[in-house]
Every structure is written in C-alpha cells, then in structure tokens.
Design an enzyme around this catalytic site. Structure first.
Site, PDB file in Angstrom:
ATOM      1  N   GLU A  75     -89.147 -35.362-111.255  1.00  0.00           N
ATOM      2  CA  GLU A  75     -87.978 -33.924-112.292  1.00  0.00           C
ATOM      3  C   GLU A  75     -86.691 -35.515-110.954  1.00  0.00           C
ATOM      4  O   GLU A  75     -86.673 -34.510-110.646  1.00  0.00           O
ATOM      5  CB  GLU A  75     -88.044 -32.707-111.330  1.00  0.00           C
ATOM      6  CG  GLU A  75     -89.460 -31.968-112.405  1.00  0.00           C
ATOM      7  CD  GLU A  75     -88.925 -31.289-113.642  1.00  0.00           C
ATOM      8  OE1 GLU A  75     -87.667 -32.193-114.175  1.00  0.00           O
ATOM      9  OE2 GLU A  75     -90.055 -31.277-114.807  1.00  0.00           O
ATOM     10  N   LYS A 111     -93.728 -32.858 -98.414  1.00  0.00           N
ATOM     11  CA  LYS A 111     -92.922 -33.177 -98.037  1.00  0.00           C
ATOM     12  C   LYS A 111     -91.738 -32.390 -97.816  1.00  0.00           C
ATOM     13  O   LYS A 111     -91.276 -32.934 -99.244  1.00  0.00           O
ATOM     14  CB  LYS A 111     -92.569 -34.764 -97.630  1.00  0.00           C
ATOM     15  CG  LYS A 111     -91.837 -35.393 -96.441  1.00  0.00           C
ATOM     16  CD  LYS A 111     -91.236 -36.790 -96.635  1.00  0.00           C
ATOM     17  CE  LYS A 111     -90.114 -36.995 -97.574  1.00  0.00           C
ATOM     18  NZ  LYS A 111     -89.077 -35.969 -97.218  1.00  0.00           N
ATOM     19  N   CYS A 121     -79.852 -29.429-110.053  1.00  0.00           N
ATOM     20  CA  CYS A 121     -80.161 -30.396-111.229  1.00  0.00           C
ATOM     21  C   CYS A 121     -79.428 -29.983-112.713  1.00  0.00           C
ATOM     22  O   CYS A 121     -79.003 -30.964-113.588  1.00  0.00           O
ATOM     23  CB  CYS A 121     -81.318 -30.732-111.133  1.00  0.00           C
ATOM     24  SG  CYS A 121     -82.601 -29.929-111.416  1.00  0.00           S
TER      25      CYS A 121
HETATM   26  P1  NAD Z   1     -83.824 -37.643-102.834  1.00  0.00           P
HETATM   27  O1  NAD Z   1     -83.706 -39.152-104.330  1.00  0.00           O
HETATM   28  O2  NAD Z   1     -82.267 -38.097-101.915  1.00  0.00           O
HETATM   29  O3  NAD Z   1     -84.677 -36.860-101.945  1.00  0.00           O
HETATM   30  C1  NAD Z   1     -85.748 -36.366-102.810  1.00  0.00           C
HETATM   31  C2  NAD Z   1     -86.875 -36.538-101.565  1.00  0.00           C
HETATM   32  O4  NAD Z   1     -87.214 -37.627-101.878  1.00  0.00           O
HETATM   33  C3  NAD Z   1     -86.189 -35.581-100.192  1.00  0.00           C
HETATM   34  O5  NAD Z   1     -87.856 -35.432 -99.478  1.00  0.00           O
HETATM   35  C4  NAD Z   1     -86.467 -37.225 -99.753  1.00  0.00           C
HETATM   36  O6  NAD Z   1     -86.880 -37.317 -97.951  1.00  0.00           O
HETATM   37  C5  NAD Z   1     -87.435 -37.676-100.442  1.00  0.00           C
HETATM   38  N1  NAD Z   1     -87.487 -40.215-100.243  1.00  0.00           N
HETATM   39  C6  NAD Z   1     -86.557 -40.407-100.128  1.00  0.00           C
HETATM   40  N2  NAD Z   1     -86.261 -41.474-100.379  1.00  0.00           N
HETATM   41  C7  NAD Z   1     -87.605 -42.059-101.042  1.00  0.00           C
HETATM   42  C8  NAD Z   1     -88.773 -42.584-101.254  1.00  0.00           C
HETATM   43  N3  NAD Z   1     -88.317 -43.818-100.987  1.00  0.00           N
HETATM   44  N4  NAD Z   1     -90.114 -42.637-101.449  1.00  0.00           N
HETATM   45  C9  NAD Z   1     -89.860 -41.083-101.548  1.00  0.00           C
HETATM   46  N5  NAD Z   1     -89.684 -40.031-101.438  1.00  0.00           N
HETATM   47  C10 NAD Z   1     -88.539 -40.103-100.859  1.00  0.00           C
HETATM   48  O7  NAD Z   1     -82.679 -36.874-103.791  1.00  0.00           O
HETATM   49  P2  NAD Z   1     -82.278 -35.201-102.739  1.00  0.00           P
HETATM   50  O8  NAD Z   1     -80.391 -36.059-102.337  1.00  0.00           O
HETATM   51  O9  NAD Z   1     -82.732 -34.618-101.610  1.00  0.00           O
HETATM   52  O10 NAD Z   1     -81.218 -34.301-104.119  1.00  0.00           O
HETATM   53  C11 NAD Z   1     -80.604 -34.448-105.454  1.00  0.00           C
HETATM   54  C12 NAD Z   1     -80.977 -35.135-106.691  1.00  0.00           C
HETATM   55  O11 NAD Z   1     -81.735 -34.597-107.044  1.00  0.00           O
HETATM   56  C13 NAD Z   1     -80.293 -34.822-107.641  1.00  0.00           C
HETATM   57  O12 NAD Z   1     -80.122 -36.006-108.246  1.00  0.00           O
HETATM   58  C14 NAD Z   1     -80.702 -34.111-108.682  1.00  0.00           C
HETATM   59  O13 NAD Z   1     -80.195 -34.055-109.421  1.00  0.00           O
HETATM   60  C15 NAD Z   1     -81.867 -34.678-108.187  1.00  0.00           C
HETATM   61  N6  NAD Z   1     -82.990 -32.827-108.023  1.00  0.00           N
HETATM   62  C16 NAD Z   1     -83.686 -32.472-110.024  1.00  0.00           C
HETATM   63  C17 NAD Z   1     -84.574 -31.123-110.082  1.00  0.00           C
HETATM   64  C18 NAD Z   1     -84.786 -31.623-111.335  1.00  0.00           C
HETATM   65  O14 NAD Z   1     -86.199 -31.192-111.372  1.00  0.00           O
HETATM   66  N7  NAD Z   1     -84.608 -32.404-111.844  1.00  0.00           N
HETATM   67  C19 NAD Z   1     -84.198 -30.113-108.770  1.00  0.00           C
HETATM   68  C20 NAD Z   1     -83.274 -30.328-107.952  1.00  0.00           C
HETATM   69  C21 NAD Z   1     -82.537 -31.085-107.820  1.00  0.00           C
END
Ligand code: NAD
Length: 474
Positions: A242, A169, A276
């Site tokens: 991650e 997704k 990130c």
């Molecule tokens: P997010 O957690 O809001 O969303 C990520 C994904 O999860 C999306 O596809 C979203 O639709 C889905 N999602 C949302 N709520 C959910 C739930 N309750 N259950 C399952 N899936 C759900 O994150 P974001 O705003 O898209 O990304 C930004 C964050 O991601 C930042 O905190 C960043 O640091 C982190 N990030 C981490 C890495 C890493 O490798 N550690 C890499 C990139 C981004």
C-alpha cells in the site's frame, strides 16, 4: 527518567541494550526509548512465529475470531490512554487520535468474522474438486508513521484471521502506542503468534529478505515499496504493498459551495495532510472556482495549527523532521516560482516543533512540484478546469492511482466520471471512507494487491485445489 518500551517476542516483553529515541513532534523532546533490534532479535521473532504457526494454522475460524475480538477489546478498553500516547508520538490532535484508536478496534471487530469458504469447482459422477484457502505462513508486516495503529491492526488482524502468524515492525518514528498495545494483548494472543519488534529503517530489508518469512505486507512510500518488491523477489515471497498517492478531487459546477468547502478542507488537512488518501490536488470548475476557493480559504482561517494535545488544535505538526523539511522545501519552491498563495506559505524550519501553516495555493500550474509530487503535508493546491474531459485527463496524469473524489449533486454524472479515473477507490460526495469489507488498494505505482475485505484476506493465503476422482478404478 525516560521510559524504555519493550518489544513483544515469543509471548514475552523484552528490551535490548541498543535503543532508539522517540520524539514528540510538537516539542522535539525525547519522550521515550524503544529497542533498536537487528538480526538476532528478528531471528528470535521469526522462530517464535514459525513455531506458533504450526498450531495456529489448525485453529477454527471461531477460535481465531475469539482472539481477534480480545485484541479489539484490549484497544477499546484502553482507548483513553492509547490516544493520548498516540498524539504525543505522532502529533495528530486528540480527536483524530481518538478516531484512529476506536477505528482500529472497530476494524478488528468487523474483520474478526471474515471467513474464506471452500469453493466447489466440480461435483459430479466423475469428480469432486474444491478450492480451499490455506495460510501462507509467517507474515512480515512493515508500517509507516502517519497512522501507526490503524496500519498495524490492518496487518495483524487479517494475518491471524487467515491462520498466519506475524512479525510486525512499526516505524521508528511512532512505535510507542503499538508497543503499549503489544503489552495489552500479550496474554490474549497465543505465544509467538504476534511479535512486534522495533528498529531503524535498516531492520526493514532484514525482514524483507528473511528466509523464515513467507509474505510481506507493507504500507509506506512508493520508493520503499519498490525496494521491498526487489528484496522479496529473491525467494518469491508474496507481497501486498500500500504505497503513496496524489489523489485528485473534482468539483463540478452544481456543487454547493458553502457545504463542500468544509469537507474539501478536511479531505486535505486531516492528520496535517499526512494521509495517503488525502486530497492532494483539487480541480474546481471555473464557474465556481472563485467562490469556492474563497470559501475554503475563509474556513481555513478558523482552524488552529498547534500541539495536538491542546484543546482547539485542528491541525497538528508534521510527524518528523525529514518530512517537515520536505514540505517546507515544496512550499519554498512554490514561492520561488511566484505562485499565488490564498493562505499560508510562511514556514520556519528552524523553529521548535514541526509546524507548517495551512497552505492553500491558487491555481498553480500542473507541472508545479507542489502539484505533481505527493506533498504529504498541510498543503492544498486548487486548480481551475473548464471541461470534464480535461479534469479527468489532468487527474489521471499521475504515476499514482490510489483514490479520488467527485463532488456533485448529479450522482449519475459523478459515477460516469468515477469510472474513468485510474484509481483503486473513488468517493462521490465524501472522502477517506474505507469499509472493512471492501478491497482497498492502489492502481499504477500506488500499490500491489489489496487490503481489507475478502480480497485483502485472500492475500494471506494460497489457493489449494483438492480433487477426488469418483469413477476411478484403483
Ligand atoms: P517509508 O517507506 O519511509 O517507511 C515505511 C516503513 O518502511 C517504516 O517502518 C520504515 O522503517 C520501513 N522501511 C524503510 N526503508 C525500508 C526498506 N528499505 N525496506 C523495508 N522497510 C523499510 O514511508 P513513511 O515515510 O513512513 O510513510 C509515508 C508514505 O507512506 C507516504 O508516501 C504515504 O503515501 C504512504 N502511505 C500509504 C498508505 C496506503 O495505504 N497506500 C497509507 C499510509 C501511508
């Protein structure tokens, strides 16, 4: 008319009646629509992945490698179209979108040949015991909006290499390039082995809790990661998370100010800081603080913030309104508290396009929100330190533990500091370098498990020990 992209389910590109609008963050215009899937589409995708798993799990490493190499080739051969599409939905400048597309193709190629060989535990007259790795089954992959293609590929590829099938997704904010890749790989991947379905955030928990899914691999925020862990606990799904980071860079007094300034700048501002592993807190030794902060601020003056599709843009918009408003709020909080800005600080949440000026803060306190929280935007707080022990303590004073960097001519001294940082990765005199063969994962609340390399691949498998008693009487 706005184009509607299709999902990949069971080897077919399928649309749905309900759709989600996808915006260009540079203009806020709707550029396309994608299916808004729910339980029915998810069930179909999971059924397809379960059916495909029966035969895919029996394939040889060579057969898997061939399929993964075809995915790499499909991305590379269409890189031009893909990076432009990526900029239009994600906002990053063309050069950075190009890097992501080629990077994803390169990662797929590099990881296509990874194998998990059997390990012999005992081989003598009494017994032969070996551990083999068996695929966990159907994987649910959930991806964020900052690096949609890299993150999708770093889930699809190891899943396939390990012998798993996947339902992926993308983020509802950035699904287009992933769906275009789905179309491109539809005929090179066995039917049902890779399914890509789009939906709002509400589709996420349905994936996490689906009884037909055996493992979740997730990249996104720490808050969502905790919900995933909770959801996955119901049937003890395997998980790899991650999550967020608040990475510290430590600059020692022997660093070359002019040379380091440019690298430090991009360690914070590439992808408009929405990385990130971006440097989100910069600790500079007091002996070079004034010179280095001036050199970084001077370099910033030559970088243009704008539409990523325009030549000369170095920093694009924030990807979506929610994140844009959050970054504006952090900057406003810093202004309200009277912190000193070297550059930036003037945000306009009512303007068109999610633009935030390059914002560099001069020695804000450690408990400032803009220091203590993950900004995930074009913001760089510079802080002064006197002793190495103090810098290490301040760098470690975070709930996160993703990565960090040390800048110094004395690499032995830098390694000594690196060994004291509580993070999964530490770079010395570079930033954001990830190897396809080295584990990448967070300590503390930055993650659970690892991606990349053999360690990452193992997370898509269970160990199975088979023991043959050699001196048995039967
Ligand atoms: P997010 O957690 O809001 O969303 C990520 C994904 O999860 C999306 O596809 C979203 O639709 C889905 N999602 C949302 N709520 C959910 C739930 N309750 N259950 C399952 N899936 C759900 O994150 P974001 O705003 O898209 O990304 C930004 C964050 O991601 C930042 O905190 C960043 O640091 C982190 N990030 C981490 C890495 C890493 O490798 N550690 C890499 C990139 C981004």
């Amino acid at each position: 008319m706005t184009k509607t992209y299709a999902n990949l389910i069971d080897g077919e590109m399928v649309t749905s009646e309900a759709t989600i609008d996808v915006l260009n963050p540079a203009t806020e215009e709707v550029i396309a629509k994608v299916p808004a899937c729910g339980k029915d589409e998810l069930d179909r995708a999971v059924d397809a992945a379960r059916a495909a798993f029966k035969s895919w799990r029996k394939t040889t490493p060579e057969e898997r490698q061939k399929v993964v190499l075809s995915i790499a080739a499909a991305i590379k051969d269409n890189a031009d179209e893909l990076f432009r599409l990526l900029t239009s939905e994600q906002g990053k400048p063309h050069a950075q979108a190009q890097q992501e597309i080629y990077g994803a193709a390169g990662l797929a190629k590099a990881q296509s040949g990874l194998t998990l060989d059997d390990v012999v535990n005992q081989d003598d007259d009494t017994r032969l015991s070996r551990t083999r790795r068996v695929p966990v089954g159907v994987v649910g992959g959930i991806v964020p909006w900052n690096f949609p293609i890299m993150m999708a590929i770093q889930k699809i590829v190891p899943a396939l290499v390990a012998g798993c099938t996947i339902v992926l997704k993308p983020s509802p904010f950035t699904p287009l390039t992933t769906l275009r890749i789905a179309e491109l790989i539809k005929d090179v991947v066995p039917k049902g082995a890779v399914n890509i379905i789009t939906g709002e955030d509400s589709l996420g928990p349905l994936i996490t809790e689906h009884p037909g899914i055996d493992k979740i691999t997730f990249t996104g925020s720490t808050a969502t990661g905790k919900k995933i862990m909770e959801g996955a606990a119901r049937d003890l799904k395997r998980i790899t998370l991650e999550l967020g980071g608040n990475d510290a860079s430590i600059v020692l007094p022997d660093a070359d100010v002019e040379k380091v300034a440019e690298q430090l700048f991009w360690s914070s501002f590439s992808n408009a800081g929405q990385v990130c592993i971006a440097a989100k807190r910069i600790y500079i030794h007091e002996d070079i603080y004034d010179d280095l902060s001036k050199a970084i601020a001077d370099y910033a003056k030559g970088v243009t913030v704008g539409d990523g599709s325009q030549q000369g843009t170095g920093v694009g918009p924030i990807q979506n309104r929610k994140q844009f408003e959050r970054v504006c709020e952090l900057i406003q909080d810093a202004k309200d508290n009277g912190y000193n800005f070297l550059t930036g600080g003037d945000t306009d949440p009512s303007g068109t396009g999610y633009y935030v000026p390059i914002t560099i803060l001069d020695n804000p306190p450690e408990d400032a929100r803009i220091v203590a929280e993950e900004q995930f935007g074009p913001v760089m707080p510079l802080m002064k330190f006197s002793t190495v022990d103090e810098a290490i303590a301040r760098a470690n004073a975070s709930e996160y533990g993703l990565a960090g960097a040390i800048w110094s001519k004395d690499t032995d001294a830098a390694v000594e500091i690196a060994e004291q940082l509580e993070t999964g990765t530490v770079w010395i005199n570079e930033f954001m370098h990830l190897s396809p063969f080295a584990p990448f994962g967070g300590h503390k609340q930055s993650g659970f498990g690892a991606e990349y390399g053999i360690d990452g691949l193992k997370e898509f498998t269970y160990p199975q020990v088979i023991t043959v008693k050699r001196d048995a009487v039967v």
